[in-house]
Design an enzyme around this catalytic site. Structure first.
Site, PDB file in Angstrom:
ATOM      1  N   GLY A 143       0.833  -1.211   0.000  1.00  0.00           N
ATOM      2  CA  GLY A 143       0.000   0.000   0.000  1.00  0.00           C
ATOM      3  C   GLY A 143       0.858   1.247   0.000  1.00  0.00           C
ATOM      4  NE  ARG A 164      -1.246  -4.858  -0.710  1.00  0.00           N
ATOM      5  CZ  ARG A 164      -2.080  -3.819  -0.550  1.00  0.00           C
ATOM      6  NH1 ARG A 164      -3.017  -3.564  -1.444  1.00  0.00           N
ATOM      7  NH2 ARG A 164      -1.977  -3.036   0.512  1.00  0.00           N
ATOM      8  CG  ASP A 183       4.602  -6.922   7.859  1.00  0.00           C
ATOM      9  OD1 ASP A 183       3.846  -6.028   7.450  1.00  0.00           O
ATOM     10  OD2 ASP A 183       4.198  -8.033   8.243  1.00  0.00           O
ATOM     11  CB  THR A 223       2.631   0.933   6.165  1.00  0.00           C
ATOM     12  OG1 THR A 223       1.275   0.726   6.599  1.00  0.00           O
ATOM     13  CG2 THR A 223       3.532   0.648   7.347  1.00  0.00           C
ATOM     14  CG  ASP A 237      -1.826  -0.028   8.297  1.00  0.00           C
ATOM     15  OD1 ASP A 237      -2.708   0.831   8.112  1.00  0.00           O
ATOM     16  OD2 ASP A 237      -1.730  -1.064   7.612  1.00  0.00           O
ATOM     17  CG  ASP A 293       1.224  -2.455  10.755  1.00  0.00           C
ATOM     18  OD1 ASP A 293       2.041  -1.825  10.056  1.00  0.00           O
ATOM     19  OD2 ASP A 293       0.438  -3.297  10.291  1.00  0.00           O
ATOM     20  NE  ARG A 298      -6.830  -5.570   4.543  1.00  0.00           N
ATOM     21  CZ  ARG A 298      -6.828  -5.171   3.277  1.00  0.00           C
ATOM     22  NH1 ARG A 298      -7.970  -5.020   2.648  1.00  0.00           N
ATOM     23  NH2 ARG A 298      -5.715  -4.934   2.639  1.00  0.00           N
TER      24      ARG A 298
HETATM   25  P1  ADP Z   1       3.292  -4.608   2.802  1.00  0.00           P
HETATM   26  O1  ADP Z   1       4.672  -4.586   2.295  1.00  0.00           O
HETATM   27  O2  ADP Z   1       2.678  -3.241   2.879  1.00  0.00           O
HETATM   28  O3  ADP Z   1       3.148  -5.418   4.063  1.00  0.00           O
HETATM   29  P2  ADP Z   1       2.125  -6.819   1.293  1.00  0.00           P
HETATM   30  O4  ADP Z   1       2.039  -7.728   2.455  1.00  0.00           O
HETATM   31  O5  ADP Z   1       0.971  -6.741   0.357  1.00  0.00           O
HETATM   32  O6  ADP Z   1       2.369  -5.297   1.700  1.00  0.00           O
HETATM   33  O7  ADP Z   1       3.443  -7.232   0.479  1.00  0.00           O
HETATM   34  C1  ADP Z   1       3.811  -6.547  -0.689  1.00  0.00           C
HETATM   35  C2  ADP Z   1       4.414  -7.527  -1.658  1.00  0.00           C
HETATM   36  O8  ADP Z   1       5.601  -8.101  -1.080  1.00  0.00           O
HETATM   37  C3  ADP Z   1       3.535  -8.730  -1.992  1.00  0.00           C
HETATM   38  O9  ADP Z   1       2.583  -8.434  -2.983  1.00  0.00           O
HETATM   39  C4  ADP Z   1       4.565  -9.716  -2.470  1.00  0.00           C
HETATM   40  O10 ADP Z   1       4.968  -9.427  -3.784  1.00  0.00           O
HETATM   41  C5  ADP Z   1       5.741  -9.442  -1.510  1.00  0.00           C
HETATM   42  N1  ADP Z   1       5.675 -10.359  -0.371  1.00  0.00           N
HETATM   43  C6  ADP Z   1       4.918 -10.247   0.736  1.00  0.00           C
HETATM   44  N2  ADP Z   1       5.093 -11.286   1.567  1.00  0.00           N
HETATM   45  C7  ADP Z   1       5.985 -12.098   0.972  1.00  0.00           C
HETATM   46  C8  ADP Z   1       6.576 -13.354   1.324  1.00  0.00           C
HETATM   47  N3  ADP Z   1       6.271 -13.977   2.458  1.00  0.00           N
HETATM   48  N4  ADP Z   1       7.451 -13.886   0.464  1.00  0.00           N
HETATM   49  C9  ADP Z   1       7.769 -13.282  -0.703  1.00  0.00           C
HETATM   50  N5  ADP Z   1       7.243 -12.094  -1.084  1.00  0.00           N
HETATM   51  C10 ADP Z   1       6.375 -11.490  -0.262  1.00  0.00           C
HETATM   52  O1  F6P Z   2      -1.725  -1.208   4.944  1.00  0.00           O
HETATM   53  C1  F6P Z   2      -2.239   0.026   4.557  1.00  0.00           C
HETATM   54  C2  F6P Z   2      -3.736  -0.046   4.346  1.00  0.00           C
HETATM   55  O2  F6P Z   2      -4.204   1.230   3.961  1.00  0.00           O
HETATM   56  C3  F6P Z   2      -4.538  -0.564   5.536  1.00  0.00           C
HETATM   57  O3  F6P Z   2      -4.754   0.392   6.535  1.00  0.00           O
HETATM   58  C4  F6P Z   2      -5.800  -1.000   4.858  1.00  0.00           C
HETATM   59  O4  F6P Z   2      -6.470  -1.975   5.625  1.00  0.00           O
HETATM   60  C5  F6P Z   2      -5.302  -1.565   3.543  1.00  0.00           C
HETATM   61  O5  F6P Z   2      -4.036  -0.965   3.302  1.00  0.00           O
HETATM   62  C6  F6P Z   2      -6.213  -1.299   2.387  1.00  0.00           C
HETATM   63  O6  F6P Z   2      -5.670  -1.895   1.272  1.00  0.00           O
HETATM   64  P1  F6P Z   2      -6.187  -1.625  -0.216  1.00  0.00           P
HETATM   65  O7  F6P Z   2      -5.460  -0.414  -0.697  1.00  0.00           O
HETATM   66  O8  F6P Z   2      -5.796  -2.850  -0.956  1.00  0.00           O
HETATM   67  O9  F6P Z   2      -7.662  -1.370  -0.160  1.00  0.00           O
END
Ligand code: ADP
Ligand code: F6P
Length: 323
Positions: free
Chosen positions: A11, A72, A103, A126, A128, A130, A172
């Site tokens: 995000g 993503r 993360d 982010t 959040d 968090d 979320r």
């Molecule tokens: P954020 O980085 O904000 O936590 P996501 O969890 O959606 O957002 O992760 C962003 C991208 O990072 C994912 O779409 C994926 O491409 C990659 N990613 C997330 N988790 C993993 C994982 N466990 N192993 C490999 N790639 C990951």
């Molecule tokens: O992680 C950032 C965030 O804005 C959260 O607060 C929210 O739950 C989520 O992303 C929303 O994701 P999307 O942009 O996919 O609707």
């Protein structure tokens, strides 16, 4: 190390551009070539990679979103996807990567290093707030101020019409943003995913407030609360009490856009500089974070293993002060 890359993933959050600018300018300052990767890991796999000269990041410190765009990427969860990504970097002689995201993005970065030796340093981006290992994430302060302003505006109309409002704030999996929005906006109650919501207790609190002369109330609900979305909470309250005419506002993605606050720009600038210098020092698997106003390097794994501890004493602040 002569070449590094930078990407934004997951995000978006306000201040990501300030972070990109800091990475590019610090890299160039140290004689590196800095490459921008479009749309996070998706663009990396597809080879959407271009050199970013110093001027390409001019005039972006004040802009929300991310000029690199974000995504993503399902393919990056698979070893083949990460191999394709590593190949794109190797072909261009890019030895280090700054990953701006949450993360999840860090878990991907850690695997990229473990499997292909690409040095990765993370920046926490982010709204959040968090992520373990940093007191604040880039974008959180801006989102908080936007949400607080929304609460202020709603309070004006709530007071004019003696109304109860339920305001849904993003998060979320994390109630941090909602909790701080509620405190800053003087909410009567705050509902977050980290603590179980008792609708009857909420009603009792609202009734008590009314008995003490409150004519309007605001309840902040985190998107991921266990009682459901704000609309569900409002319905339950209406079912079980005489608060029949409440209104619901979902702030939603408004919180993710707009010009970053000074706090977020400064945070992004300080952390961006540190991330590049960490790569030059040979670091990998680290995140540049902030701790007690000091810039620190922490293992990336802290981000997902030690998520920011939820502190219920903040909820008490709102509860006590709203009586
Ligand atoms: P954020 O980085 O904000 O936590 P996501 O969890 O959606 O957002 O992760 C962003 C991208 O990072 C994912 O779409 C994926 O491409 C990659 N990613 C997330 N988790 C993993 C994982 N466990 N192993 C490999 N790639 C990951
Ligand atoms: O992680 C950032 C965030 O804005 C959260 O607060 C929210 O739950 C989520 O992303 C929303 O994701 P999307 O942009 O996919 O609707």
């Amino acid at each position: 190390m002569k070449r590094i890359g930078v990407l934004t993933s997951g995000g978006d959050s306000p201040g990501m551009n300030a972070a990109v600018r800091a990475v590019v300018r610090t890299g160039i300052y140290h004689g590196l070539e800095v490459f921008g990767i479009e749309r996070g890991y998706q663009g990396l796999i597809e080879g959407k990679i271009a050199l970013l000269p110093a001027r390409s990041v001019g005039g972006i410190i004040n802009r929300g979103g991310t000029i690199l765009r974000s995504a993503r990427c399902k393919a990056f969860y698979e070893a083949e996807g990460r191999a394709a990504a590593a190949k794109q970097l190797e072909e261009r002689g890019i030895e280090g990567l700054v990953v701006i995201g949450g993360d999840g993005s860090y878990q991907g970065a850690q695997k990229l290093y473990d499997e292909h030796g690409i040095r990765c340093v993370g920046l926490p981006g982010t709204i959040d707030n968090d992520i373990g290992g940093t007191d604040f994430t880039i974008g959180y302060d801006t989102a908080l101020n936007i949400a607080m302003e929304a609460v202020d505006r709603i309070r004006d109309t709530a007071q004019s019409h003696d109304r109860l409002f339920f305001i849904e704030v993003m998060g979320r999996h994390s109630g941090y943003l909602a909790m701080m929005t509620g405190i800053a906006g003087g909410a009567e109650e705050i509902l977050v995913p980290e603590t179980p919501t008792d609708i009857q207790k909420l009603i009792d609190h609202l009734v008590k407030g009314r008995e003490k002369g409150k004519t309007s109330s605001i309840v902040v609900v985190a998107e991921g609360d266990d009682a459901g979305h704000a609309i569900d909470v409002a319905a339950r309250v209406s079912e079980l009490s005489d608060f029949k005419d409440s209104r619901v506002v979902v702030i939603g993605h408004l919180q993710r856009g707009g010009s970053p606050t000074a706090f977020d720009r400064i945070l992004a600038s300080r952390l961006g500089l540190r991330a590049v210098e960490a790569l030059l020092e040979g670091e990998t698997g680290k995140m540049a974070g902030i701790s007690g106003n000091n810039v620190v390097l922490r293992p990336l794994s802290e981000a997902w293993e030690c998520r920011t501890q939820f502190d219920p004493s903040f909820l008490r602040v709102a509860h006590v002060l709203s009586t």
